[in-house]
Design a protein around this motif. Sequence first.
Motif, short mmCIF file in Angstrom:
data_model
loop_
_atom_site.label_atom_id
_atom_site.label_comp_id
_atom_site.label_asym_id
_atom_site.label_seq_id
_atom_site.Cartn_x
_atom_site.Cartn_y
_atom_site.Cartn_z
N LEU A 178 43.46 51.07 52.26
CA LEU A 178 44.23 50.35 51.24
C LEU A 178 45.54 51.05 50.89
N ARG A 181 48.10 50.16 53.40
CA ARG A 181 48.38 48.71 53.32
C ARG A 181 49.34 48.43 52.16
N LYS A 218 48.26 42.77 45.80
CA LYS A 218 47.96 43.00 44.37
C LYS A 218 47.10 41.87 43.82
N ALA A 219 47.23 40.68 44.41
CA ALA A 219 46.41 39.56 43.95
C ALA A 219 45.06 39.54 44.65
N ILE A 220 44.94 40.31 45.71
CA ILE A 220 43.68 40.30 46.48
C ILE A 220 42.75 41.41 46.01
N TYR A 221 43.26 42.63 45.99
CA TYR A 221 42.38 43.77 45.70
C TYR A 221 42.36 44.07 44.21
N SER A 222 41.14 44.13 43.69
CA SER A 222 40.96 44.26 42.25
C SER A 222 41.08 45.70 41.79
N SER A 223 41.48 45.82 40.54
CA SER A 223 41.53 47.15 39.95
C SER A 223 40.13 47.65 39.60
N PHE A 224 39.09 46.74 39.76
CA PHE A 224 37.72 47.21 39.56
C PHE A 224 37.44 48.40 40.48
N ASN A 225 38.10 48.33 41.62
CA ASN A 225 37.75 49.27 42.68
C ASN A 225 38.81 50.37 42.79
N LEU A 283 43.31 30.12 46.72
CA LEU A 283 44.71 30.22 46.28
C LEU A 283 44.88 31.53 45.52
N LEU A 284 46.03 32.14 45.69
CA LEU A 284 46.30 33.39 44.96
C LEU A 284 47.39 33.10 43.93
N GLU A 285 47.28 33.81 42.84
CA GLU A 285 48.25 33.66 41.76
C GLU A 285 49.65 33.95 42.29
#
Lengths: 286, 80
Positions: A178, A181, A218-225, A283-285
Motif C-alpha cells: 500500500l 501504491r 483514498k476512497a478504497i482503502y480504509s483508515s480502519f487498517n 461507486l466511489l465517492e
Amino acid sequence: MKELSEAVKAFCEESLSPAGKVYLKISLAAVRRLAGQLSCSVKEVEISALSNGIVPERYERNLGTTGGLKGQILLLTSRVAVMGLGGLGGLAAELLARMGVGAITLIDGDTFSESNLNRQVLSTEENLPQNKADAARERIAKINAAVETIVFKEMAAGHNIEKMLQDCNLVLDCLDNLETRFLLQEACQKLGIPMVHGAIAQFYGQVCTIFPGDPGLKAIYSSFNKGQNKGIETELGNPATTPALVAAWQVQEAVKLLLKKEELLRNRILFIDTLQGSCETILLER
Amino acid sequence: MISIELALFATLRIYNPNGESSEPFKMQVPEGSTVAYLLETLKIPPGESKQVFINSCRQELDYVLQEGERVAVFPPIAGG
C-alpha cells in the motif's frame, strides 16, 4: 518519410479477413526487411504502413478492438509504465506488447524467487533469480520488436518515482504494497497522468482507473487498517489465476484509456469474487 | 428500528447470519446504530481487516446508519 511510404506500399499484399473482407497487409518478414534496408525502426515501418492503410499482419485481430488503423497507431505511439513486474505486472507487460503499445517502461527492483513460480508468468525454473524488469524486457523483445522498453531495476520511492514515469501516458499499478501504491497515486497526480490500479488476494481481485484529482486509493482503502502495508493476501496467498484475471482487466482499461474510450472503471471499483462467481462494481465517492 | 441492506464480500461472507454468502440481505438495526455497532452485531472481530462502503461511499466506524442504506463490507486486498 516518402521513401518508407513507397516501400511499404510495394511490400503490401491483398488479404482476406476472417469476416471475408479484403484488406492490405504487410508481413513481419517484410517489416523487418524494410527496417533493415531503410535503417529505421520496426515501429516506424509499422506506423508508416498503418498510415497508408496497410495492416501489419500481427495486428490484424486487434483492429476490431482498436477501432481500426488509427487506433493501432495511437497504441504504437503511446508509452505505458508498468510498476511492479510480479504476478500482475509480468502478464500486463506481455499483453501491452502484444497489443502493440509502442513504448513500455518496466519498473521493479526485485528478483525472481521460487515462491514466484506459481503465478509470475515471467519467472521460470531457469531464470531464478533474475531481475523482474530485465526478464520483462527480454520477454517483450521476443514478442514485439516494435516496442521500445526502458528498464528501472530499482524500487520506486519518493526520490525516483517521477523520473521513472517521465513521458508516460499512463501507469499500471501492479505493486504489492500500500505504501508504494499511495506514493504512485501521488506521483501520477503531480504528473497529471492516469493510473490503473489492480490488486489481488486468493480468490479475489479488484481494478480501478484513477485520474489525477480522483480520490482513488483514498476512497478504497480504509483508515480502519492504518499502518497496514498489505491486505488479506499475506494470510490467504496469491494463486496463479486471480493475478492473470486482474492484469488482463488492467490492460483492457489501459487500452481503452489510450484509445480515449469513455466507459472506464473510473470512480468505481470492480471487485471480482471468483469463489462466489460474481463481479461487483462499487461507486466511489468523487 | 431501521432497515438496511447488507452485503459481506470475500472472506467476510462467513459472518453472514443467513449462511456463508456474499448475496445482499436485509437487516434491522436500532435507530442511531453506528457502523461499529453493526460490525459487532455481525460478530466481525475488531481485529479483522475490513472497509465499509455505505451507498457506495467509504465510511468510518462512527458513521450513523440511516433507513434504507446499502452497506457493503470488503476486506482490503493489496497483493500483486
